[in-house]
Enzyme design. Structure first.
Site, PDB file in Angstrom:
ATOM      1  N   ARG A 239       0.881  -1.170   0.000  1.00 22.21           N
ATOM      2  CA  ARG A 239       0.000   0.000   0.000  1.00 22.21           C
ATOM      3  C   ARG A 239       0.917   1.217   0.000  1.00 22.21           C
ATOM      4  O   ARG A 239       2.012   1.181   0.589  1.00 22.21           O
ATOM      5  CB  ARG A 239      -0.883   0.042   1.264  1.00 22.21           C
ATOM      6  CG  ARG A 239      -2.028  -0.942   1.280  1.00 22.21           C
ATOM      7  CD  ARG A 239      -3.148  -0.572   0.293  1.00 22.21           C
ATOM      8  NE  ARG A 239      -4.271  -1.497   0.379  1.00 22.21           N
ATOM      9  CZ  ARG A 239      -4.422  -2.578  -0.387  1.00 22.21           C
ATOM     10  NH1 ARG A 239      -3.535  -2.858  -1.318  1.00 22.21           N
ATOM     11  NH2 ARG A 239      -5.486  -3.348  -0.250  1.00 22.21           N
ATOM     12  N   GLU A 268      -4.281   7.786  -3.864  1.00 22.20           N
ATOM     13  CA  GLU A 268      -4.653   7.300  -5.199  1.00 22.20           C
ATOM     14  C   GLU A 268      -6.008   7.866  -5.597  1.00 22.20           C
ATOM     15  O   GLU A 268      -6.867   8.032  -4.734  1.00 22.20           O
ATOM     16  CB  GLU A 268      -4.708   5.765  -5.177  1.00 22.20           C
ATOM     17  CG  GLU A 268      -3.343   5.165  -4.879  1.00 22.20           C
ATOM     18  CD  GLU A 268      -3.381   3.641  -4.733  1.00 22.20           C
ATOM     19  OE1 GLU A 268      -4.453   3.036  -4.897  1.00 22.20           O
ATOM     20  OE2 GLU A 268      -2.321   3.068  -4.431  1.00 22.20           O
ATOM     21  N   HIS A 287      -2.192   0.774  -9.465  1.00 22.21           N
ATOM     22  CA  HIS A 287      -2.716  -0.219  -8.506  1.00 22.21           C
ATOM     23  C   HIS A 287      -3.413  -1.388  -9.222  1.00 22.21           C
ATOM     24  O   HIS A 287      -4.614  -1.612  -9.054  1.00 22.21           O
ATOM     25  CB  HIS A 287      -3.669   0.463  -7.511  1.00 22.21           C
ATOM     26  CG  HIS A 287      -3.832  -0.309  -6.233  1.00 22.21           C
ATOM     27  ND1 HIS A 287      -4.030   0.289  -5.015  1.00 22.21           N
ATOM     28  CD2 HIS A 287      -3.825  -1.646  -5.980  1.00 22.21           C
ATOM     29  CE1 HIS A 287      -4.145  -0.628  -4.076  1.00 22.21           C
ATOM     30  NE2 HIS A 287      -4.022  -1.826  -4.646  1.00 22.21           N
TER      31      HIS A 287
HETATM   32  P1  NAP Z   1      -0.154 -11.779   4.396  1.00 25.58           P
HETATM   33  O1  NAP Z   1      -0.131 -13.217   3.969  1.00 25.58           O
HETATM   34  O2  NAP Z   1      -0.870 -11.413   5.636  1.00 25.58           O
HETATM   35  O3  NAP Z   1       1.377 -11.306   4.495  1.00 25.58           O
HETATM   36  C1  NAP Z   1       1.786 -10.130   5.079  1.00 25.58           C
HETATM   37  C2  NAP Z   1       3.170 -10.333   5.667  1.00 25.58           C
HETATM   38  O4  NAP Z   1       3.636  -9.098   6.192  1.00 25.58           O
HETATM   39  C3  NAP Z   1       3.193 -11.358   6.799  1.00 25.58           C
HETATM   40  O5  NAP Z   1       4.142 -12.333   6.521  1.00 25.58           O
HETATM   41  C4  NAP Z   1       3.575 -10.545   8.032  1.00 25.58           C
HETATM   42  O6  NAP Z   1       4.427 -11.315   8.862  1.00 25.58           O
HETATM   43  C5  NAP Z   1       4.307  -9.345   7.406  1.00 25.58           C
HETATM   44  N1  NAP Z   1       4.233  -8.170   8.268  1.00 25.58           N
HETATM   45  C6  NAP Z   1       3.143  -7.637   8.875  1.00 25.58           C
HETATM   46  N2  NAP Z   1       3.494  -6.575   9.608  1.00 25.58           N
HETATM   47  C7  NAP Z   1       4.833  -6.435   9.471  1.00 25.58           C
HETATM   48  C8  NAP Z   1       5.782  -5.519  10.000  1.00 25.58           C
HETATM   49  N3  NAP Z   1       5.407  -4.549  10.841  1.00 25.58           N
HETATM   50  N4  NAP Z   1       7.065  -5.663   9.655  1.00 25.58           N
HETATM   51  C9  NAP Z   1       7.446  -6.656   8.821  1.00 25.58           C
HETATM   52  N5  NAP Z   1       6.601  -7.554   8.297  1.00 25.58           N
HETATM   53  C10 NAP Z   1       5.304  -7.442   8.624  1.00 25.58           C
HETATM   54  O7  NAP Z   1      -0.762 -10.875   3.256  1.00 25.58           O
HETATM   55  P2  NAP Z   1      -0.690 -11.051   1.662  1.00 25.58           P
HETATM   56  O8  NAP Z   1      -1.893 -11.768   1.191  1.00 25.58           O
HETATM   57  O9  NAP Z   1       0.648 -11.560   1.268  1.00 25.58           O
HETATM   58  O10 NAP Z   1      -0.862  -9.505   1.223  1.00 25.58           O
HETATM   59  C11 NAP Z   1       0.078  -8.546   1.666  1.00 25.58           C
HETATM   60  C12 NAP Z   1      -0.370  -7.136   1.339  1.00 25.58           C
HETATM   61  O11 NAP Z   1      -0.223  -6.898  -0.042  1.00 25.58           O
HETATM   62  C13 NAP Z   1      -1.844  -6.836   1.614  1.00 25.58           C
HETATM   63  O12 NAP Z   1      -2.082  -6.490   2.965  1.00 25.58           O
HETATM   64  C14 NAP Z   1      -2.151  -5.696   0.674  1.00 25.58           C
HETATM   65  O13 NAP Z   1      -1.993  -4.447   1.317  1.00 25.58           O
HETATM   66  C15 NAP Z   1      -1.099  -5.855  -0.418  1.00 25.58           C
HETATM   67  N6  NAP Z   1      -1.713  -6.206  -1.717  1.00 25.58           N
HETATM   68  C16 NAP Z   1      -1.616  -5.321  -2.740  1.00 25.58           C
HETATM   69  C17 NAP Z   1      -2.154  -5.638  -3.976  1.00 25.58           C
HETATM   70  C18 NAP Z   1      -2.038  -4.702  -5.128  1.00 25.58           C
HETATM   71  O14 NAP Z   1      -2.894  -4.707  -5.993  1.00 25.58           O
HETATM   72  N7  NAP Z   1      -0.994  -3.898  -5.208  1.00 25.58           N
HETATM   73  C19 NAP Z   1      -2.812  -6.873  -4.163  1.00 25.58           C
HETATM   74  C20 NAP Z   1      -2.896  -7.736  -3.099  1.00 25.58           C
HETATM   75  C21 NAP Z   1      -2.338  -7.402  -1.864  1.00 25.58           C
HETATM   76  P3  NAP Z   1       4.483 -11.074  10.449  1.00 25.58           P
HETATM   77  O15 NAP Z   1       3.073 -11.069  10.917  1.00 25.58           O
HETATM   78  O16 NAP Z   1       5.308 -12.201  10.970  1.00 25.58           O
HETATM   79  O17 NAP Z   1       5.171  -9.769  10.639  1.00 25.58           O
END
Ligand code: NAP
Length: 320
Positions: A239, A268, A287
């Site tokens: 994000r 955005e 995005h």
């Molecule tokens: P996810 O499986 O929940 O993965 C997020 C990772 O971030 C987890 O491994 C978590 O590990 C880590 N994390 C959380 N807080 C952190 C911190 N303070 N410092 C370091 N690491 C941290 O989520 P996902 O499905 O992979 O999606 C991730 C993100 O991508 C979404 O939340 C969304 O904002 C973004 N996204 C963007 C698009 C786009 O169109 N650009 C599409 C899909 C998703 P820990 O809990 O161990 O820290």
């Protein structure tokens, strides 16, 4: 029995909606491109039992205070930083998101962005369009290699791991940072855990895939860009709020890092005159991380299936 009323905040194809019409009374903001105005959203939420919304809608305390009979909000995104989940909990409203179905598509885009920034793909394409290709020279539009380099993934979750699998195919070394270690990923992908600063210092490519939270807001700041190699490429598909954009602009402009690939921005949509768009070594996308036709359909279906589960008194499939 009266069917639950669902308000959908954007026009979605009838072919997707049709199978759900027998379960719901579906109301919809009838515009494909333009987000629903705030007053319409609040007005419609008043009479709705469920809302299917996009990340463009701010689902805040005021929304929950207005929406009297609301049982569930189905967000068409995996990230839910647009939703006040505390307020939802207080009101007893279920919130669902769309994890997993978008993981591989978003990882494809993250890797495409990484490669585009490294190999100057957009700049090279513009070079032809602008009629500049008159000769061939040894270092014309020379970028940096991707294969064999080190990728540093900040946020090694579902999408982070999917990016790491792609990186492995390119013979890259994988380092990652999370708040907790992922032992399975370490074994499967030979990924090495690093503290945040070590990752920044060692990685050739730094890819951000964390959710946007109070902890990750402006996580990439002047200091973080200074720690990166001057040859580093920064990629953000999480994000926009995770990045201090002014600091990123200065880091690229002053050649403290080599390039950036961005799918997301603080505010955005951004305009063509946004400072980061002016830098030729920054690739900016609107995005589109999960934007393949197949995946966007799956995301909508998952939202509708979550709504169905809640109104059938079953557990939601993907609650946040
Ligand atoms: P996810 O499986 O929940 O993965 C997020 C990772 O971030 C987890 O491994 C978590 O590990 C880590 N994390 C959380 N807080 C952190 C911190 N303070 N410092 C370091 N690491 C941290 O989520 P996902 O499905 O992979 O999606 C991730 C993100 O991508 C979404 O939340 C969304 O904002 C973004 N996204 C963007 C698009 C786009 O169109 N650009 C599409 C899909 C998703 P820990 O809990 O161990 O820290």
């Amino acid at each position: 029995m009266k069917k639950p009323v669902i308000f959908i905040t954007r026009k979605i194809p009838e072919a997707v909606l049709d199978p759900y019409r027998k379960s719901f009374e579906l109301l919809m903001w009838d515009e494909e491109e333009t987000p629903v105005p705030r007053d319409v959203l609040l007005q419609e939420a008043k009479g709705a039992d469920g809302v299917l919304c996009l990340l463009t809608e701010k689902i805040d305390r005021e929304f929950f205070d207005t929406a009297g009979s609301l049982k569930v909000v189905a967000n068409m995104a995996v990230g839910f930083d647009n939703i006040d989940t505390e307020a939802a909990k207080e009101k007893g409203v279920v919130v669902t998101n769309t994890p997993d179905v978008l993981t591989e598509t978003t990882a494809d885009l993250a890797f495409a962005l990484l490669m585009a920034a490294a190999r100057r793909i957009v700049e090279a394409s513009d070079y032809i369009r602008e009629g500049k290709w008159e000769h061939w020279s040894p270092y014309m539009l020379a970028g940096s290699d991707v294969h064999g380099k080190t990728i540093g993934i900040v946020g090694m979750g579902r999408i982070g791991e999917a990016v790491a699998r792609r990186a492995k195919g390119f013979g890259m070394s994988i380092i990652y940072h999370n708040r907790s270690r992922k032992v399975d990923a370490e074994k499967e992908l030979d990924a090495k855990y690093k503290d945040f600063n070590s990752l920044l210092e060692e990685a050739d490519f730094v890819v951000c895939l964390t959710p946007l939270t109070n902890e990750t807001r402006n996580m990439f700041s002047e200091d973080t860009f200074k720690r990166m190699k001057d040859s580093a490429v920064f990629v953000n598909v999480s994000r926009g709020g995770t990045v201090d954009e002014e600091a990123l602009y200065h880091a690229v402009e002053r050649e403290e890092i080599a390039a950036a690939g961005l799918d997301v921005f603080q505010n955005e949509p951004i305009c063509a005159d946004h400072p980061l768009v002016q830098l030729k070594n920054v690739v900016c996308l609107p995005h589109i991380g999960s934007s393949s036709t197949e995946t966007r359909t799956k995301m909508l279906e998952l939202c509708l299936d979550n709504l169905k589960a809640v109104f059938n008194d079953e557990p939601p499939i993907t609650p946040v």
